[in-house]
Each structure stands twice: as structure tokens, then as C-alpha cells.
Design an enzyme around this catalytic site. Structure first.
Site, short mmCIF file in Angstrom:
data_model
loop_
_atom_site.label_atom_id
_atom_site.label_comp_id
_atom_site.label_asym_id
_atom_site.label_seq_id
_atom_site.Cartn_x
_atom_site.Cartn_y
_atom_site.Cartn_z
N ASP A 5 0.86 -1.17 0.00
CA ASP A 5 0.00 0.00 0.00
C ASP A 5 0.91 1.24 0.00
O ASP A 5 2.09 1.16 0.35
CB ASP A 5 -0.88 -0.03 1.25
CG ASP A 5 -1.62 1.26 1.49
OD1 ASP A 5 -2.32 1.71 0.56
OD2 ASP A 5 -1.50 1.83 2.60
N MET A 6 0.36 2.38 -0.36
CA MET A 6 1.18 3.58 -0.44
C MET A 6 0.94 4.53 0.73
O MET A 6 1.77 4.68 1.61
CB MET A 6 0.96 4.28 -1.78
CG MET A 6 1.53 3.48 -2.96
SD MET A 6 1.29 4.30 -4.55
CE MET A 6 2.18 5.84 -4.30
N ASP A 7 -0.23 5.19 0.75
CA ASP A 7 -0.49 6.19 1.79
C ASP A 7 -0.62 5.53 3.16
O ASP A 7 -1.41 4.59 3.34
CB ASP A 7 -1.76 6.97 1.45
CG ASP A 7 -1.59 7.80 0.19
OD1 ASP A 7 -1.00 8.88 0.27
OD2 ASP A 7 -2.02 7.33 -0.89
N THR A 54 -2.54 0.17 -4.46
CA THR A 54 -2.97 1.44 -3.89
C THR A 54 -4.39 1.82 -4.29
O THR A 54 -4.92 1.32 -5.31
CB THR A 54 -2.00 2.56 -4.35
OG1 THR A 54 -2.42 3.82 -3.81
CG2 THR A 54 -1.92 2.65 -5.86
N GLY A 55 -4.99 2.68 -3.51
CA GLY A 55 -6.26 3.27 -3.89
C GLY A 55 -6.09 4.43 -4.86
O GLY A 55 -7.06 4.91 -5.45
N LYS A 93 -8.09 -5.00 -3.52
CA LYS A 93 -6.65 -5.21 -3.71
C LYS A 93 -6.30 -6.70 -3.76
O LYS A 93 -5.35 -7.10 -4.43
CB LYS A 93 -5.86 -4.51 -2.61
CG LYS A 93 -5.91 -2.99 -2.69
CD LYS A 93 -5.02 -2.35 -1.64
CE LYS A 93 -5.08 -0.84 -1.70
NZ LYS A 93 -4.17 -0.21 -0.72
N ASP A 113 -2.42 -0.43 5.91
CA ASP A 113 -2.84 0.22 7.16
C ASP A 113 -4.33 0.44 7.27
O ASP A 113 -4.81 0.79 8.35
CB ASP A 113 -2.13 1.58 7.31
CG ASP A 113 -2.64 2.60 6.31
OD1 ASP A 113 -3.05 3.70 6.72
OD2 ASP A 113 -2.65 2.30 5.10
N SER A 114 -5.09 0.24 6.19
CA SER A 114 -6.51 0.61 6.21
C SER A 114 -7.40 -0.53 5.73
O SER A 114 -6.90 -1.58 5.29
CB SER A 114 -6.75 1.85 5.34
OG SER A 114 -6.05 2.96 5.87
N ASN A 137 -9.05 -0.88 3.08
CA ASN A 137 -8.89 -1.29 1.69
C ASN A 137 -7.69 -2.24 1.51
O ASN A 137 -7.48 -2.78 0.42
CB ASN A 137 -8.80 -0.09 0.74
CG ASN A 137 -7.61 0.80 0.99
OD1 ASN A 137 -6.84 0.62 1.93
ND2 ASN A 137 -7.42 1.79 0.12
#
Length: 256
Positions: free
Chosen positions: A11-13, A45-46, A173, A196-197, A199
Site C-alpha cells: 500500500d502507499m499512503d 494502492t487506492g 486489492k 494500514d486501512s 482497503n
């Protein structure tokens, strides 16, 4: 190299990026070591491709990417493998909920991102990928969630405790990473997935090793196989050292 895992899905953010939206030099160093050891590194990523790719470019990645929470899978940079579109009728219903609730909203279309300030009403004329809401009012967000659940046909997650992100049902994902595994000729059991989230939840649950960031939402930490440091403490570098490059780390520690 420990050959048990062959793909690192990031994941990115809140995960790869620190709170300043940067990949730290320490994290860059360990990602390069992982790539040099033959491990595939995939951004999951989203974000849209255009928003995510500069970071892939910074890392020198030519591997597949999963963007917009799985609505797009890229075989390689700029080479689209699969795109899942959202029914415009669902977008109309979600937009109506946003207006009725009076909260911030945005939506990803193939041609760009549209939000409360830039919405022009041209829903039928675009190809839609994802819809999102943001509010720090827990009660309003809960009411929006209930309305979305009543609609059906939606994959509902978030990328922060204050938002809701909606993709077509079954698009997430995890589905994207499974397709990446097919492209790379590996199994999902050979994947280390980090996030972390909500998604990230499906892929963390289904990967061979699911890792939650130290700053992850509690639900993600509870479902993960391991928890690493936060995104501001080089948590990804720690994942690579702990789970992917054990032999290299141990060897460096033995050197005089």
C-alpha cells in the site's frame, strides 16, 4: 535469500509513504535490496495510476501495479491488463447520497478525478472506477454506510477512519494481487502484503503473510499475521529485514 516469499505488495499512503508523502532513503535502500535479491515489489494502492506511478518510477519498478483499490491492474507501467468499471446507475445513487448528506465526495473516472467542487453531472458520459466520501462526523458516515449497504453490488472499504471508498463488488486489492500473481507465475501464498486501512484488509487476510503497519487501523492489526513499525519509522524496511531478507541481514550481522 529466503525463497518462501516472492512478491512484496505495498500500500502507499500510510504505508510506503510517510506523513510527508515521501519514501524515506532507508526504505528506498531496503526495497532496492529486495529487488536485487529477486523479489517482485508491487504497488497496491487506492490511488490512480497517474498519482502512483511517480513513486514506482522513483523506486525503479517495472513490475505490475494495482491501482484504484483493484479496479485497475497494470501488467507493466502504462500497459493496462484489466480494468473493472462501475455501473453509472450506482454512481448516480452514490452521488445523490453525498448531496443529501452534505459531505465531501470524489470519484475516480478513467479520464480523471471529480469531486464536490468539480462535479459537472456528466455521469453517463464517463467510465467510472471508484467513489468516495469523507466526513469526520461519525454518525453521518455511519448513515451513509447503511445506505450503501442497502444498495448492494458494492465493495465498501476505507483508506482512513474518516472516509468510505466504494468499488464494484468483488473488486479489491486482493483480487488485483491475485491477478498479479498470475502474471508473475507465483501463488498468493508467496505474497507478503502490507497496509494500514480497510482497503488493505482483504489482501492482508489472503496473502501468505499479511502485515499491518504500526499506524494501521485496529481491525487491520487484529487480522494481520504481524505488525511492523509505523510509516514514519521505516516500517517497510523492517518488513523486508524481518521477513524477506533474513539471510542477508544475518550475514551482515556476522561480519566483523
Amino acid at each position: 535469500m529466503t525463497a518462501k516469499y516472492r512478491l512484496l505488495a505495498l500500500d502507499m499512503d500510510g504505508t510506503l509513504l510517510n506523513d510527508e508523502q515521501l519514501i524515506t532513503p532507508e526504505t528506498v535502500k531496503w526495497i532496492h535490496r529486495a529487488v536485487d535479491a529477486g523479489i517482485h515489489v508491487c504497488l497496491s494502492t487506492g490511488r490512480s495510476f497517474d498519482s502512483a506511478y511517480p513513486y514506482a518510477e522513483q523506486l525503479g519498478l517495472k513490475t505490475p501495479m494495482v491501482t484504484v483499490n483493484g479496479s485497475e491492474v497494470w501488467r507493466a507501467p502504462y500497459e493496462l491488463y484489466r480494468r473493472s468499471l462501475m455501473d453509472p446507475q450506482l454512481v448516480k445513487q452514490m452521488h445523490a447520497i453525498a448531496v443529501e448528506s452534505g459531505i465531501w465526495y470524489w470519484a475516480y473516472a478513467v479520464d480523471g478525478v471529480y469531486n464536490k467542487e468539480s462535479w459537472d453531472g456528466n455521469i453517463d458520459g464517463r467510465e467510472w472506477l471508484k467513489f468516495g466520501y469523507h466526513t469526520e462526523d461519525d454518525e453521518i458516515r455511519h448513515q451513509v454506510l447503511l445506505k450503501l449497504q442497502d444498495m448492494g453490488g458494492l465493495e465498501i472499504t476505507n483508506s482512513s477512519p474518516y472516509n468510505l471508498e466504494i468499488n464494484p463488488l468483488g473488486v479489491n486489492k486482493a483480487s488485483g494481487i491475485k491477478e498479479v500473481c498470475g502474471l508473475l507465475g507465483i501463488t498468493v501464498e508467496e505474497v507478503v502484503a502490507v497496509g494500514d486501512s480497510l482497503n488493505d484488509l482483504a489482501v492482508i487476510q489472503q496473502a501468505g503473510l499479511g502485515v499491518a503497519m504500526g499506524n494501521a487501523q485496529d481491525t487491520v492489526k487484529q487480522e494481520a499475521d504481524a505488525v511492523t513499525s509505523t510509516n514514519n519509522e521505516d516500517g517497510i524496511a523492517e518488513v523486508i529485514r524481518r521477513f524477506l531478507l533474513l539471510d542477508e541481514v544475518e550475514a551482515s550481522q556476522r561480519r566483523p
